[in-house]
Design a protein around this motif. Structure first.
Motif, short mmCIF file in Angstrom:
data_model
loop_
_atom_site.label_atom_id
_atom_site.label_comp_id
_atom_site.label_asym_id
_atom_site.label_seq_id
_atom_site.Cartn_x
_atom_site.Cartn_y
_atom_site.Cartn_z
N GLY A 168 -27.52 -38.96 58.44
CA GLY A 168 -28.45 -39.72 59.28
C GLY A 168 -28.09 -41.19 59.25
N PHE A 169 -28.67 -41.96 60.15
CA PHE A 169 -28.41 -43.39 60.17
C PHE A 169 -29.68 -44.11 60.60
N GLN A 170 -29.74 -45.38 60.28
CA GLN A 170 -30.90 -46.19 60.61
C GLN A 170 -31.07 -46.28 62.12
N GLY A 171 -32.26 -45.97 62.61
CA GLY A 171 -32.53 -46.02 64.04
C GLY A 171 -32.29 -44.71 64.75
N GLN A 172 -31.93 -43.67 64.02
CA GLN A 172 -31.70 -42.37 64.65
C GLN A 172 -33.01 -41.81 65.17
N LYS A 173 -32.98 -41.28 66.40
CA LYS A 173 -34.18 -40.75 67.02
C LYS A 173 -34.47 -39.33 66.52
#
Length: 199
Positions: A23-28
């Motif tokens: 995952g990554f920061q800002g993933q919807k």
């Protein structure tokens, strides 16, 4: 591991673990990662050659003058300066990521210890995807730059710089834009084997 993850690992060895676990920061909430890439390690070859050359000079100093306080000075300088540049190169490489999801492409370029540039483009706005392989190193090791252009722009909005297998990356982005963005994307190839290496 899913079939998609296995195929990604075969094409792009930089992918670690399962894409579904990443995952990554800002993933919807409903956004899935299709590719996660980093730059080819050969982007650091110039620094590696410089460090090897400096190390040979230090060894030559010891061989000519023997171990003394004066011959230890170059060793100390090499350790401090070489260590700094080696860590900086690794930090910039490790901090740069290129992500393709079911909704967008994201480029995270770490340009310094306190300088990071993030660009992204939604899949339904992508108009053209091209890649460039320039020089003998990039040709033989199969890495290059993938440029992504969105509608209404003359220059690339997002670049995947010096990634493994640029043709496969280009095709993955084109397929994703067609599948998830419902658009027809042009795919261009720009390859030169005899040009000077990109700085």
């Amino acid at each position: 591991m899913s079939r998609k993850d296995k195929e990604a690992k075969q094409l792009f060895p930089i992918v670690e673990g399962n894409l579904s676990d990443y995952g990554f920061q800002g993933q919807k909430a409903q956004e899935e990662i299709l590719l996660h890439l980093q730059q080819h390690p050969m982007t650091m070859y110039k620094l590696g050659l410089a460090l090897v050359g400096a190390a040979l000079l230090v060894v030559a100093t010891f061989a000519l003058s023997g171990a003394s306080i004066y011959s230890s000075i170059p060793l100390g300088i090499y350790a401090v300066v070489g260590g700094y540049y080696a860590f900086r190169a690794w930090y910039l490489w490790h901090g740069s990521h290129y992500i393709l999801t079911t909704e967008r492409v994201i480029s995270v370029d770490q340009k310094g210890f306190f300088h990071r540039m993030v660009s992204e483009a939604p899949l339904d706005k992508i108009q053209n995807v091209s890649y460039e392989v320039e020089g003998p190193y990039q040709t033989f090791l199969d890495y290059g730059i993938v440029r992504i252009l969105t509608a209404g722009q003359k220059d690339a909005d997002v670049e995947f710089r010096f990634v493994h297998h640029p043709y496969d990356v280009q095709q993955e982005i084109t397929d994703a834009a067609h599948t998830y963005g419902n658009v027809i994307v042009e795919a261009d190839e720009l390859e030169s084997k005899n040009k000077k290496i990109i700085q």
